[in-house]
Design a protein around this motif. Structure first.
Motif, PDB file in Angstrom:
ATOM      1  N   LEU A   9       8.633  41.559  51.536  1.00 55.81           N
ATOM      2  CA  LEU A   9       8.896  41.822  50.128  1.00 55.81           C
ATOM      3  C   LEU A   9       9.561  40.620  49.481  1.00 55.81           C
ATOM      4  O   LEU A   9      10.542  40.110  49.979  1.00 55.81           O
ATOM      5  CB  LEU A   9       9.823  43.037  50.012  1.00 55.81           C
ATOM      6  N   LEU A  10       9.024  40.144  48.363  1.00 59.84           N
ATOM      7  CA  LEU A  10       9.640  39.078  47.587  1.00 59.84           C
ATOM      8  C   LEU A  10      10.303  39.703  46.386  1.00 59.84           C
ATOM      9  O   LEU A  10       9.655  40.331  45.553  1.00 59.84           O
ATOM     10  CB  LEU A  10       8.576  38.060  47.131  1.00 59.84           C
ATOM     11  N   ALA A  11      11.624  39.544  46.273  1.00 51.06           N
ATOM     12  CA  ALA A  11      12.391  40.209  45.219  1.00 51.06           C
ATOM     13  C   ALA A  11      11.903  39.789  43.859  1.00 51.06           C
ATOM     14  O   ALA A  11      11.616  38.626  43.597  1.00 51.06           O
ATOM     15  CB  ALA A  11      13.865  39.859  45.374  1.00 51.06           C
ATOM     16  N   GLY A  12      11.799  40.775  42.980  1.00 50.22           N
ATOM     17  CA  GLY A  12      11.484  40.517  41.584  1.00 50.22           C
ATOM     18  C   GLY A  12      10.016  40.338  41.284  1.00 50.22           C
ATOM     19  O   GLY A  12       9.657  40.080  40.134  1.00 50.22           O
ATOM     20  N   ILE A  37      11.305  47.616  57.932  1.00 43.79           N
ATOM     21  CA  ILE A  37      12.076  46.492  57.388  1.00 43.79           C
ATOM     22  C   ILE A  37      13.291  47.011  56.627  1.00 43.79           C
ATOM     23  O   ILE A  37      14.363  46.413  56.660  1.00 43.79           O
ATOM     24  CB  ILE A  37      11.189  45.616  56.485  1.00 43.79           C
ATOM     25  N   GLY A  38      13.128  48.141  55.959  1.00 37.70           N
ATOM     26  CA  GLY A  38      14.218  48.725  55.186  1.00 37.70           C
ATOM     27  C   GLY A  38      14.866  49.916  55.850  1.00 37.70           C
ATOM     28  O   GLY A  38      15.501  50.742  55.173  1.00 37.70           O
ATOM     29  N   ALA A  96      10.146  61.790  54.118  1.00 41.72           N
ATOM     30  CA  ALA A  96       9.847  60.523  54.782  1.00 41.72           C
ATOM     31  C   ALA A  96      10.749  59.451  54.197  1.00 41.72           C
ATOM     32  O   ALA A  96      11.112  59.500  53.021  1.00 41.72           O
ATOM     33  CB  ALA A  96       8.383  60.144  54.595  1.00 41.72           C
ATOM     34  N   ASN A  97      11.100  58.487  55.029  1.00 41.30           N
ATOM     35  CA  ASN A  97      11.870  57.324  54.582  1.00 41.30           C
ATOM     36  C   ASN A  97      10.952  56.107  54.657  1.00 41.30           C
ATOM     37  O   ASN A  97      10.627  55.629  55.753  1.00 41.30           O
ATOM     38  CB  ASN A  97      13.104  57.128  55.463  1.00 41.30           C
ATOM     39  N   LEU A  98      10.515  55.618  53.503  1.00 39.91           N
ATOM     40  CA  LEU A  98       9.581  54.494  53.462  1.00 39.91           C
ATOM     41  C   LEU A  98      10.291  53.147  53.411  1.00 39.91           C
ATOM     42  O   LEU A  98       9.652  52.117  53.154  1.00 39.91           O
ATOM     43  CB  LEU A  98       8.643  54.644  52.262  1.00 39.91           C
ATOM     44  N   GLY A  99      11.606  53.133  53.632  1.00 36.25           N
ATOM     45  CA  GLY A  99      12.333  51.875  53.670  1.00 36.25           C
ATOM     46  C   GLY A  99      12.388  51.163  52.342  1.00 36.25           C
ATOM     47  O   GLY A  99      12.568  49.941  52.289  1.00 36.25           O
ATOM     48  N   SER A 142      14.079  48.574  46.581  1.00 39.64           N
ATOM     49  CA  SER A 142      13.957  47.452  47.510  1.00 39.64           C
ATOM     50  C   SER A 142      12.536  47.229  48.015  1.00 39.64           C
ATOM     51  O   SER A 142      12.291  46.255  48.742  1.00 39.64           O
ATOM     52  CB  SER A 142      14.899  47.643  48.701  1.00 39.64           C
ATOM     53  N   ALA A 143      11.610  48.082  47.646  1.00 46.80           N
ATOM     54  CA  ALA A 143      10.210  47.900  48.052  1.00 46.80           C
ATOM     55  C   ALA A 143       9.316  48.674  47.093  1.00 46.80           C
ATOM     56  O   ALA A 143       8.685  49.663  47.459  1.00 46.80           O
ATOM     57  CB  ALA A 143       9.989  48.361  49.487  1.00 46.80           C
TER      58      ALA A 143
END
Length: 227
Positions: A9-12, A37-38, A96-99, A142-143
């Motif tokens: 993931l690239l922020a923004g 990742i998360g 579910a937790n998708l991070g 965050s994603a």
């Protein structure tokens, strides 16, 4: 072809999701982000200490109008699924937790095989069993890919408590993908779907999997474009 796949993931770089079916917005920048990742998981929580696999992902690079609840429902109808019989859901929703920063989130919707009738066909599925899937959107802070993660499985009749058939996670995934590939349509909307098999997101085997049913470790990534 099985592809080892990871996405960072690239922020923004991501944009907001469409609020309603048919909204026109820019496509996301990434197909999805690996939930691990998360701190997330490719197994949904079935509330009994085990999980069911998120074995199909509709890419965040799909047409944005597909990547919301109304859009998923229309697409599902184009590939042989629809909303639950008379809008009635039996049983607990599974989180579910998708991070993506939201933590565990309950399924957005559950859709069932409609046996050729989008109005009442899912009532037949509720009786005799068939394919079905739960939908989760990866849209947290965050994603925010917009990808739809699907937990697909083929289940037994109501007389067998809708337990999963032998090899039902792999079978459910494969049947859904077969129905989705190529050109399909519903209610005036035409979809073109391509698929890619991915390994490395989840382990093969039965460890931690509900009912002790082994999975082959393959996740299929669908890219769905509206013509």
């Amino acid at each position: 072809m099985f592809v080892k796949f990871s996405v960072l993931l690239l922020a923004g770089a991501l944009v907001a999701s469409p609020a309603t079916y048919g909204a026109i917005v820019q496509k996301r920048a990434f197909p999805f982000v690996d939930p691990s990742i998360g701190g997330g998981s490719m197994l949904i929580d079935t509330l009994n200490g085990a999980g069911e696999p998120l074995n199909v992902i509709i890419s965040g690079l799909s047409s944005p109008a597909v990547l919301n609840e109304d859009g998923i429902v229309n697409y599902a109808r184009a590939i042989g699924f629809s909303e639950e019989c008379l809008g009635i859901h039996l049983g607990n929703p599974f989180p579910a937790n998708l991070g993506d920063g939201h933590g565990p989130v309950n399924q957005t919707i559950e859709l069932r095989q409609d046996y050729g009738n989008s109005e009442v066909g899912t009532c037949l599925e509720s009786l005799i069993g068939g394919n079905h899937f739960r939908v989760y959107f990866q849209n947290g802070p965050s994603a925010d890919t917009g990808a739809a993660f699907l937990a697909v499985s083929k289940e037994k009749p109501v007389t067998d408590n809708h337990d999963i058939v032998d090899d039902g996670y792999n079978i459910g995934r494969n049947d859904l993908v077969s129905a989705a590939l190529g050109t399909t349509s519903f209610d005036g909307v035409t979809y073109v779907t391509t698929a890619q098999n991915i390994t490395g997101l989840m382990a093969a085997g039965a460890e931690g999997v509900n009912h002790g049913i082994a999975v082959d470790g393959i996740v299929t990534l669908l890219t769905v474009n509206i013509q």
